[in-house]
Design a protein around this motif. Structure first.
Motif, PDB file in Angstrom:
ATOM      1  N   SER A  66      -1.032   6.034  19.911  1.00 46.50           N
ATOM      2  CA  SER A  66      -2.076   6.315  18.917  1.00 46.50           C
ATOM      3  C   SER A  66      -1.515   6.436  17.501  1.00 46.50           C
ATOM      4  N   PHE A  67      -0.209   6.671  17.373  1.00 47.96           N
ATOM      5  CA  PHE A  67       0.430   6.817  16.062  1.00 47.96           C
ATOM      6  C   PHE A  67       0.386   5.509  15.270  1.00 47.96           C
ATOM      7  N   SER A  68       0.276   4.378  15.973  1.00 46.58           N
ATOM      8  CA  SER A  68       0.310   3.072  15.312  1.00 46.58           C
ATOM      9  C   SER A  68      -0.895   2.836  14.395  1.00 46.58           C
ATOM     10  N   PHE A  69      -1.974   3.596  14.584  1.00 45.41           N
ATOM     11  CA  PHE A  69      -3.171   3.379  13.767  1.00 45.41           C
ATOM     12  C   PHE A  69      -2.894   3.586  12.287  1.00 45.41           C
ATOM     13  N   PHE A  70      -2.068   4.566  11.939  1.00 47.39           N
ATOM     14  CA  PHE A  70      -1.831   4.893  10.533  1.00 47.39           C
ATOM     15  C   PHE A  70      -1.229   3.727   9.758  1.00 47.39           C
ATOM     16  N   GLY A  71      -0.456   2.889  10.418  1.00 46.74           N
ATOM     17  CA  GLY A  71       0.182   1.781   9.733  1.00 46.74           C
ATOM     18  C   GLY A  71      -0.319   0.409  10.124  1.00 46.74           C
ATOM     19  N   VAL A  88     -10.051   0.066   9.199  1.00 48.03           N
ATOM     20  CA  VAL A  88     -11.249   0.900   9.084  1.00 48.03           C
ATOM     21  C   VAL A  88     -12.498   0.023   8.983  1.00 48.03           C
ATOM     22  N   ALA A  89     -12.308  -1.258   8.709  1.00 47.82           N
ATOM     23  CA  ALA A  89     -13.391  -2.244   8.615  1.00 47.82           C
ATOM     24  C   ALA A  89     -12.744  -3.611   8.751  1.00 47.82           C
ATOM     25  N   PRO A  90     -13.541  -4.661   9.005  1.00 47.18           N
ATOM     26  CA  PRO A  90     -12.941  -6.005   9.103  1.00 47.18           C
ATOM     27  C   PRO A  90     -12.123  -6.350   7.859  1.00 47.18           C
ATOM     28  N   PHE A  91     -10.883  -6.706   8.072  1.00 43.02           N
ATOM     29  CA  PHE A  91      -9.936  -7.135   7.024  1.00 43.02           C
ATOM     30  C   PHE A  91      -9.500  -5.998   6.095  1.00 43.02           C
ATOM     31  N   ILE A  92      -9.921  -4.778   6.329  1.00 48.50           N
ATOM     32  CA  ILE A  92      -9.530  -3.650   5.471  1.00 48.50           C
ATOM     33  C   ILE A  92      -8.700  -2.669   6.295  1.00 48.50           C
ATOM     34  N   GLY A  93      -7.399  -2.635   6.029  1.00 49.68           N
ATOM     35  CA  GLY A  93      -6.508  -1.768   6.777  1.00 49.68           C
ATOM     36  C   GLY A  93      -6.642  -0.306   6.369  1.00 49.68           C
ATOM     37  N   PHE A  94      -6.243   0.569   7.260  1.00 47.56           N
ATOM     38  CA  PHE A  94      -6.282   2.003   6.979  1.00 47.56           C
ATOM     39  C   PHE A  94      -5.403   2.348   5.781  1.00 47.56           C
ATOM     40  N   GLU A  95      -4.240   1.712   5.688  1.00 51.77           N
ATOM     41  CA  GLU A  95      -3.326   1.970   4.566  1.00 51.77           C
ATOM     42  C   GLU A  95      -3.993   1.636   3.232  1.00 51.77           C
ATOM     43  N   PHE A  96      -4.590   0.446   3.145  1.00 52.75           N
ATOM     44  CA  PHE A  96      -5.200  -0.001   1.899  1.00 52.75           C
ATOM     45  C   PHE A  96      -6.394   0.874   1.529  1.00 52.75           C
ATOM     46  N   ALA A  97      -7.205   1.222   2.512  1.00 52.07           N
ATOM     47  CA  ALA A  97      -8.352   2.098   2.259  1.00 52.07           C
ATOM     48  C   ALA A  97      -7.883   3.464   1.762  1.00 52.07           C
ATOM     49  N   SER A  98      -6.809   3.961   2.352  1.00 43.77           N
ATOM     50  CA  SER A  98      -6.260   5.253   1.928  1.00 43.77           C
ATOM     51  C   SER A  98      -5.774   5.186   0.482  1.00 43.77           C
ATOM     52  N   PHE A  99      -5.101   4.092   0.137  1.00 38.88           N
ATOM     53  CA  PHE A  99      -4.631   3.923  -1.241  1.00 38.88           C
ATOM     54  C   PHE A  99      -5.789   3.957  -2.231  1.00 38.88           C
ATOM     55  N   SER A 141       0.811  -1.224   0.000  1.00 38.41           N
ATOM     56  CA  SER A 141       0.000   0.000   0.000  1.00 38.41           C
ATOM     57  C   SER A 141       0.841   1.269   0.000  1.00 38.41           C
ATOM     58  N   GLU A 142       1.903   1.288   0.810  1.00 39.61           N
ATOM     59  CA  GLU A 142       2.742   2.498   0.872  1.00 39.61           C
ATOM     60  C   GLU A 142       3.428   2.755  -0.463  1.00 39.61           C
ATOM     61  N   LYS A 143       3.949   1.703  -1.077  1.00 38.89           N
ATOM     62  CA  LYS A 143       4.591   1.856  -2.385  1.00 38.89           C
ATOM     63  C   LYS A 143       3.567   2.290  -3.431  1.00 38.89           C
ATOM     64  N   ALA A 144       2.369   1.724  -3.342  1.00 36.75           N
ATOM     65  CA  ALA A 144       1.326   2.039  -4.316  1.00 36.75           C
ATOM     66  C   ALA A 144       0.910   3.501  -4.245  1.00 36.75           C
ATOM     67  N   ILE A 145       0.879   4.057  -3.048  1.00 38.42           N
ATOM     68  CA  ILE A 145       0.511   5.466  -2.888  1.00 38.42           C
ATOM     69  C   ILE A 145       1.511   6.363  -3.611  1.00 38.42           C
ATOM     70  N   ILE A 146       2.789   6.009  -3.564  1.00 41.11           N
ATOM     71  CA  ILE A 146       3.813   6.803  -4.253  1.00 41.11           C
ATOM     72  C   ILE A 146       3.755   6.581  -5.763  1.00 41.11           C
ATOM     73  N   ALA A 147       3.376   5.367  -6.177  1.00 39.34           N
ATOM     74  CA  ALA A 147       3.312   5.055  -7.614  1.00 39.34           C
ATOM     75  C   ALA A 147       2.315   5.943  -8.345  1.00 39.34           C
ATOM     76  N   LEU A 148       1.276   6.397  -7.664  1.00 38.95           N
ATOM     77  CA  LEU A 148       0.238   7.212  -8.318  1.00 38.95           C
ATOM     78  C   LEU A 148       0.789   8.558  -8.804  1.00 38.95           C
ATOM     79  N   PRO A 149       1.411   9.384  -7.947  1.00 36.99           N
ATOM     80  CA  PRO A 149       1.990  10.625  -8.473  1.00 36.99           C
ATOM     81  C   PRO A 149       3.205  10.388  -9.359  1.00 36.99           C
ATOM     82  N   LEU A 150       3.946   9.297  -9.099  1.00 39.48           N
ATOM     83  CA  LEU A 150       5.105   9.005  -9.937  1.00 39.48           C
ATOM     84  C   LEU A 150       4.675   8.694 -11.371  1.00 39.48           C
ATOM     85  N   ALA A 151       3.475   8.158 -11.535  1.00 38.56           N
ATOM     86  CA  ALA A 151       2.948   7.923 -12.879  1.00 38.56           C
ATOM     87  C   ALA A 151       2.858   9.230 -13.661  1.00 38.56           C
TER      88      ALA A 151
END
Length: 334
Positions: free
Chosen positions: A164-169, A173-184, A62-72
């Motif tokens: 509380s900082f650990s939530f971001f990584g 946000v839902a069962p089996f759906i991480g905050f990182e993936f939802a953000s991506f 997810s973290e790499k994918a977020i960067i891939a979007l503007p890099l495109a």
């Protein structure tokens, strides 16, 4: 007889024309490949379809994918940025030192975002104001940003982050759906709209197809590229927040070697390394494809170095394929 043959040829032409264009698109090929890899993974490991296994796999890309979007966008305008992993490291370092003096999530995250955005702005200014090739600038800043990180941290790791900082990584946000993936997914939709539905996206393609023509048509090419590089820096800082949160610490080696993976995602997604073409949809499908490949290889205990070899081979193949197909077309035509 001639009339019959002519009518049969016309019928075949109509049948070809009736097929939608997306059937023969790179995105369709990628999607078919992704589905194939998914089924291969299902057969290779009985644990692959476990919901938590699939959920955990999303954290690895997810973290790499977020960067891939503007890099495109950077690659579409005929540039490149290979300093992205070093921007993550410097942004994480800024957050680590901020966490040493305050527990404020706002200040910690703001420190990372400011540093990441400034790094992107520095890249953009050097490229657009001094007319230095992007590959040269970002090779230099890749070493510069990573070197500053090593100087500031040395051998130490900064771990004084609030709980509380650990939530971001690590949060969901839902069962089996991480905050990182939802953000991506949300960011991917925003970039799709930006690139496909706005004047900004049309200017991006125009610059990639012909920068000189774009300039004489009234587009401020330098300003446009500067904005894109600033965007890359900003989203590197977003990825840095998530990665640092997931790891729970800042180290000088954080995100080391990520450049190859991120560029492979973009190019595999159909974004031409020569600029002027590519879609966010293709990049998103490529992200899932690489995620499935890495997940499947991990489940069968393939060593990390082998994964790197496979990713490198994928990048070479994707860049070489268009030229190979063109040569085959020319031979057939002759």
């Amino acid at each position: 007889m001639e009339k019959i043959n002519n009518s049969s040829f016309e019928t075949k032409d109509i049948e070809k024309k009736s097929l939608p264009s997306w059937v023969f698109s790179w995105e369709s090929f990628l999607l078919a490949t992704t589905v194939l890899v998914f089924f291969i993974n299902c057969l290779a490991s009985p644990y692959f379809l476990d919901p938590w296994s699939l959920s955990d796999a999303t954290f690895n890309f997810s973290e790499k994918a977020i960067i891939a979007l503007p890099l495109a966008l950077v690659i579409i305008v005929r540039d490149i940025d290979i300093s992205v992993a070093s921007i993550i490291a410097l942004s994480s370092t800024a957050m680590g030192f901020t966490a040493e003096v305050t527990d404020s999530l706002f200040l910690i995250c703001s420190a990372g975002m400011i540093v990441g955005t400034l790094c992107g702005a520095l890249n953009g200014l050097l490229i657009t104001r001094l007319n230095i090739p992007a590959i040269v600038v970002t090779i230099g800043t890749m070493s510069l940003f990573r070197g500053i990180t090593y100087i500031l941290l040395g051998d130490q790791a900064l771990k004084n982050y609030p709980e509380s900082f650990s939530f971001f990584g690590q949060g969901y946000v839902a069962p089996f759906i991480g905050f990182e993936f939802a953000s991506f997914l949300v960011i991917a939709v925003l970039f799709y709209i930006l690139l496909q539905k706005t004047n900004f996206g049309r200017r991006t393609y125009a610059i990639g197809n012909n920068p000189t023509a774009a300039y004489y048509s009234g587009i401020n090419v330098a300003k446009h590229k500067l904005i894109i590089f600033i965007m890359v820096g900003f989203f590197c800082s977003i990825a840095a927040i998530m990665l640092t949160s997931r790891l729970g610490s800042t180290r000088p080696t954080i995100a080391l070697g990520w450049e190859l993976n991120i560029i492979t995602m973009v190019v595999l997604g159909g974004v031409s390394i020569l600029g002027g073409s590519g879609t966010i949809v293709g990049v998103v499908i490529a992200v899932f494809l690489m995620g499935l490949v890495n997940s499947g290889l991990g489940l069968i205990n393939v060593p990390g170095i082998v994964m790197s070899i496979i990713i490198g081979a994928m990048l070479i193949c994707v860049i070489a394929l268009p030229g190979v197909f063109q040569r085959l077309r020319n031979k057939v035509g002759n």
